[in-house]
Structure formats: C-alpha cells, structure tokens
Design a protein around this motif. Sequence first.
Motif, PDB file in Angstrom:
ATOM      1  N   ARG A 181       0.832  -1.208   0.000  1.00 52.76           N
ATOM      2  CA  ARG A 181       0.000   0.000   0.000  1.00 52.76           C
ATOM      3  C   ARG A 181       0.867   1.259   0.000  1.00 52.76           C
ATOM      4  N   ALA A 182       1.924   1.251   0.818  1.00 55.40           N
ATOM      5  CA  ALA A 182       2.818   2.409   0.837  1.00 55.40           C
ATOM      6  C   ALA A 182       3.521   2.573  -0.506  1.00 55.40           C
ATOM      7  N   GLY A 183       3.882   1.465  -1.132  1.00 58.89           N
ATOM      8  CA  GLY A 183       4.506   1.531  -2.450  1.00 58.89           C
ATOM      9  C   GLY A 183       3.551   2.056  -3.506  1.00 58.89           C
ATOM     10  N   ASP A 184       2.283   1.652  -3.405  1.00 55.92           N
ATOM     11  CA  ASP A 184       1.284   2.172  -4.340  1.00 55.92           C
ATOM     12  C   ASP A 184       1.192   3.697  -4.231  1.00 55.92           C
ATOM     13  N   MET A 185       1.175   4.195  -2.991  1.00 50.01           N
ATOM     14  CA  MET A 185       1.063   5.638  -2.777  1.00 50.01           C
ATOM     15  C   MET A 185       2.304   6.355  -3.303  1.00 50.01           C
ATOM     16  N   TRP A 186       3.477   5.749  -3.051  1.00 49.94           N
ATOM     17  CA  TRP A 186       4.707   6.371  -3.562  1.00 49.94           C
ATOM     18  C   TRP A 186       4.669   6.463  -5.081  1.00 49.94           C
ATOM     19  N   PHE A 187       4.247   5.385  -5.727  1.00 46.12           N
ATOM     20  CA  PHE A 187       4.249   5.378  -7.184  1.00 46.12           C
ATOM     21  C   PHE A 187       3.252   6.394  -7.740  1.00 46.12           C
ATOM     22  N   GLN A 188       2.093   6.507  -7.107  1.00 40.70           N
ATOM     23  CA  GLN A 188       1.095   7.471  -7.577  1.00 40.70           C
ATOM     24  C   GLN A 188       1.634   8.900  -7.510  1.00 40.70           C
ATOM     25  N   ASP A 189       2.453   9.182  -6.509  1.00 43.67           N
ATOM     26  CA  ASP A 189       3.012  10.526  -6.334  1.00 43.67           C
ATOM     27  C   ASP A 189       4.354  10.709  -7.031  1.00 43.67           C
ATOM     28  N   SER A 190       4.894   9.644  -7.634  1.00 39.91           N
ATOM     29  CA  SER A 190       6.241   9.715  -8.198  1.00 39.91           C
ATOM     30  C   SER A 190       6.247  10.489  -9.508  1.00 39.91           C
ATOM     31  N   THR A 191       7.435  10.946  -9.848  1.00 36.67           N
ATOM     32  CA  THR A 191       7.668  11.607 -11.130  1.00 36.67           C
ATOM     33  C   THR A 191       8.641  10.754 -11.934  1.00 36.67           C
ATOM     34  N   GLU A 192       8.836  11.122 -13.174  1.00 35.77           N
ATOM     35  CA  GLU A 192       9.822  10.405 -13.985  1.00 35.77           C
ATOM     36  C   GLU A 192      11.203  10.482 -13.336  1.00 35.77           C
ATOM     37  N   ALA A 193      11.526  11.630 -12.735  1.00 35.39           N
ATOM     38  CA  ALA A 193      12.834  11.804 -12.099  1.00 35.39           C
ATOM     39  C   ALA A 193      12.978  10.899 -10.878  1.00 35.39           C
ATOM     40  N   THR A 194      11.938  10.795 -10.050  1.00 33.37           N
ATOM     41  CA  THR A 194      12.060   9.944  -8.858  1.00 33.37           C
ATOM     42  C   THR A 194      12.068   8.466  -9.239  1.00 33.37           C
ATOM     43  N   ARG A 195      11.343   8.112 -10.296  1.00 37.16           N
ATOM     44  CA  ARG A 195      11.392   6.718 -10.748  1.00 37.16           C
ATOM     45  C   ARG A 195      12.761   6.385 -11.331  1.00 37.16           C
ATOM     46  N   ASP A 196      13.340   7.327 -12.072  1.00 39.02           N
ATOM     47  CA  ASP A 196      14.693   7.120 -12.607  1.00 39.02           C
ATOM     48  C   ASP A 196      15.708   6.986 -11.476  1.00 39.02           C
ATOM     49  N   ALA A 197      15.542   7.786 -10.418  1.00 41.92           N
ATOM     50  CA  ALA A 197      16.463   7.712  -9.285  1.00 41.92           C
ATOM     51  C   ALA A 197      16.364   6.356  -8.593  1.00 41.92           C
ATOM     52  N   LEU A 198      15.144   5.817  -8.488  1.00 40.39           N
ATOM     53  CA  LEU A 198      14.976   4.499  -7.886  1.00 40.39           C
ATOM     54  C   LEU A 198      15.639   3.426  -8.745  1.00 40.39           C
ATOM     55  N   LEU A 199      15.435   3.482 -10.052  1.00 38.32           N
ATOM     56  CA  LEU A 199      16.085   2.521 -10.947  1.00 38.32           C
ATOM     57  C   LEU A 199      17.598   2.630 -10.835  1.00 38.32           C
ATOM     58  N   HIS A 200      18.121   3.842 -10.791  1.00 39.82           N
ATOM     59  CA  HIS A 200      19.571   4.039 -10.673  1.00 39.82           C
ATOM     60  C   HIS A 200      20.105   3.418  -9.388  1.00 39.82           C
ATOM     61  N   ALA A 201      19.395   3.616  -8.281  1.00 42.56           N
ATOM     62  CA  ALA A 201      19.852   3.068  -7.003  1.00 42.56           C
ATOM     63  C   ALA A 201      19.873   1.542  -7.046  1.00 42.56           C
ATOM     64  N   ILE A 202      18.841   0.947  -7.597  1.00 42.43           N
ATOM     65  CA  ILE A 202      18.770  -0.516  -7.652  1.00 42.43           C
ATOM     66  C   ILE A 202      19.839  -1.068  -8.587  1.00 42.43           C
ATOM     67  N   MET A 203      20.049  -0.407  -9.713  1.00 48.12           N
ATOM     68  CA  MET A 203      21.042  -0.877 -10.676  1.00 48.12           C
ATOM     69  C   MET A 203      22.476  -0.689 -10.180  1.00 48.12           C
ATOM     70  N   ALA A 204      22.687   0.138  -9.160  1.00 44.74           N
ATOM     71  CA  ALA A 204      24.036   0.302  -8.606  1.00 44.74           C
ATOM     72  C   ALA A 204      24.570  -1.005  -8.048  1.00 44.74           C
ATOM     73  N   GLY A 205      23.679  -1.948  -7.753  1.00 48.99           N
ATOM     74  CA  GLY A 205      24.109  -3.242  -7.230  1.00 48.99           C
ATOM     75  C   GLY A 205      24.559  -4.233  -8.276  1.00 48.99           C
ATOM     76  N   LEU A 206      24.530  -3.831  -9.532  1.00 47.58           N
ATOM     77  CA  LEU A 206      25.097  -4.703 -10.566  1.00 47.58           C
ATOM     78  C   LEU A 206      26.608  -4.763 -10.405  1.00 47.58           C
ATOM     79  N   PRO A 207      27.241  -5.875 -10.795  1.00 50.92           N
ATOM     80  CA  PRO A 207      28.699  -5.974 -10.709  1.00 50.92           C
ATOM     81  C   PRO A 207      29.389  -4.809 -11.391  1.00 50.92           C
ATOM     82  N   GLY A 208      30.563  -4.444 -10.865  1.00 48.52           N
ATOM     83  CA  GLY A 208      31.247  -3.204 -11.202  1.00 48.52           C
ATOM     84  C   GLY A 208      31.347  -2.840 -12.669  1.00 48.52           C
ATOM     85  N   ALA A 209      31.788  -3.763 -13.518  1.00 47.03           N
ATOM     86  CA  ALA A 209      32.072  -3.388 -14.901  1.00 47.03           C
ATOM     87  C   ALA A 209      30.912  -3.675 -15.844  1.00 47.03           C
TER      88      ALA A 209
END
Length: 382
Positions: free
Chosen positions: A156-184
């Motif tokens: 439910r909290a995630g639903d609310m976050w997504f409803q209020d999100s912008t393209e910039a905040t969604r991109d920031a979330l994707l960037h944070a998650i993708m930072a866990g990919l192996p270094g190279a």
Amino acid sequence: MRETWRWFGEFDPLSLSEVAQTGAAGIVSALHAVPYGDLWTSEAIVRRRAEIEAAGFTWDVVESLPVHGDIKRGTGPLSRHFDTYRASLANLAQAGVKTVCYNFMPILDWTRTDLSLPVPRGGTCLHFSTSRMAAFEIHMLGREAAHDTYDPEAIRAGDMWFQDSTEATRDALLHAIMAGLPGAVDRFDVAGLKDALDRYEGLSHDDLRANLKRFLEEVIPTASALGIHMCIHPDDPPRDILGLPRIVSTEEDIRWIMQAVDDPANGLTLCTGSLGANPRNDLPSIARSFGHRTHFAHLRNVIKEQDGSFTESAHLAGDIDLVAVIDELLEAEANRDTNIPFRADHGHALLSDIGQTFQPGYTLIGRLRGLAELRGVIAALS
C-alpha cells in the motif's frame, strides 16, 4: 584481527597512498575490469599484487572472483566455466593470494533503494525500503507475483509512492537498484532488467541450492589443494527480490553450505550488515557457530524497521551488537591461531565525501570513522 581496506583499482577515486593514511595493513581488491567468466591470468594478478605491494600493503583478500551467471542458472558451458575458475584460483595461489570472497546472488550483488538518505547531524547513507522495492517490482517491472512476497502495508505504501512519483524519482529508484550490478557491467534500463530476469525464469530455491552445491563440489577440492580459503558472501538484502531466490540469508542456510562440502576451504565471509538485516539472525550466535569457518569479515551495522526496511547506521549505532560479534571472532582467532582479515564495510558520506564519485558505500571519511571505531573495540577486547 587484520585491518584491510577495499580498493577498486583503476575504478577507485582513492589512490593507495591515500588509503595508506587510514592505517589499514592489507588491501581487498580484484581484477574488476576482467569480464565474468574470463580467466584471471598470472600476469594480470602479478601486476595488481605488485601495485599493491609498492604502496606498502599486502593483497590479503580477493573480492570478488565472480561466479558466472551460467553457473548460478545451471545452464551453458559449465565445464568450461569450472575449468576457468579453477585455473584462476591456481594463478592466485601461485601469486600468494589465498583468500577469495564470492557470492551466489543472481544478477545483483546487492540492492538498495536510496544511495543518499540524509542522516542526523549531516551526511548521507544507504537505505533499503521495502515499499519502494515493492513499487518498483509491481508498477515499474509489472511483476504481479510480487504481491505475494511483500507485506500488504508495504505494498500500500509503495502504491502511494508510485502514484506521487515523477519520472525523475522513478529514474532515481532505478539508478539506485542498478548500482548493485557488478562493477564493470553496463546498467540496465527497465526493459533490459526484464530481459535479464527472463533468463532466470522458473529458477527455484532448490535449483539454486543444487547449482551452488555443484559449484562447491567442482571448486572446493582445488581450493583446498592450493591452500585457498573460499568464503561465500551472504545475500544483501537477505530476502528474495525481483522473483529471484536467495539461499545465503540465515544461519540455517550457512550451515547447509558448510555441510554441502565439509572442508575448511569452504568458508564464510561474515557480513554483519547483510545478515543483520534479517531479524531472525542472531549475529553473535552466527559468529560463535561459524567462527572456525569464517575467513573474512565485513563489519557494519543497520537499523531495521518492522516492514523489513533497513538503514545503514554508523558502525556502533545500529541494531547489531558488533562488540559481541568481534568478541566471538577474537575467540575464534585464538582457537585457530590465525588473524581474520576484516574491513569496515560501507560508511556514511561525511564531510569531504559529499559530492565525490565513490562506489556507493565506499566513502573515505565514513569508512575511516568506522575503521577507527572498530579498531578501538578490538583494542579494548584484546
């Protein structure tokens, strides 16, 4: 315990001369530019070792010698992958580098939803939010099955976050998650991540365990003969994400791994932050139970929330009793007559860290503070 510092070689903004000022004696590093599955040649290993030794350090731990995704999936040219891995181990042993950290997490080496959460009194830290992860999986990846793996309140909290999100905040979330990919590895967009996940479709916990057991059976006898200590890193976070199974998250998981190939060369990287994010885990008890098979330690702390979220805290300020964990490791050292290499794992971005291009969590001032605190604990207990 032996103080070490993780250094990313040519990808690290810190020079070894700067690292020397931390007081650490050993370096934790790898050949980060070598693609997964390729041979670590003797020449490349010797060059890295010479670079480290010229700065007055020893190369104490390899972190990591990566396990190819085919091995984790149980597909592809497995015999070739195992041959290459064993040959890389032989080249490391010939160069005198005999502690090797690795992980068995599919796709992502670690996952956070925020790389710069503000902390009291200034600075930033890494953070994992179950609600934002649920929003990412359900709304951005379209994984309806994720409804079954997250608490309803987090959804439910995630639903609310997504409803209020912008393209910039969604991109920031994707960037944070993708930072866990192996270094190279190149970072995925949403479509690329979906394609990567499709390659693991249907992989169960039992499948991943069977593939890990085969890896251990193929590799540990060679490591043992070479005098190499292999030490598996726990899952980070210690839970299933993205529909991918996780099998190194609890004390029971560790016990199964140690028994799968019961050889001292088959050991553990005791990461207090990764294991400590699971409220089921008693870290001093784990250190006591597996101190005899702990060949490397990552020491950091977390503050857990009821829904499974966690924040990386200062090293002595979180939920984990690091003093008790270190006490158990010192006891294990005494019983084994050895020094366990450890590093102050992660650190807040503090002071001149702010705005720098460090690997997430691998700051200078934040880790220096953590190392100083851990050094004091060890001195007092000793």
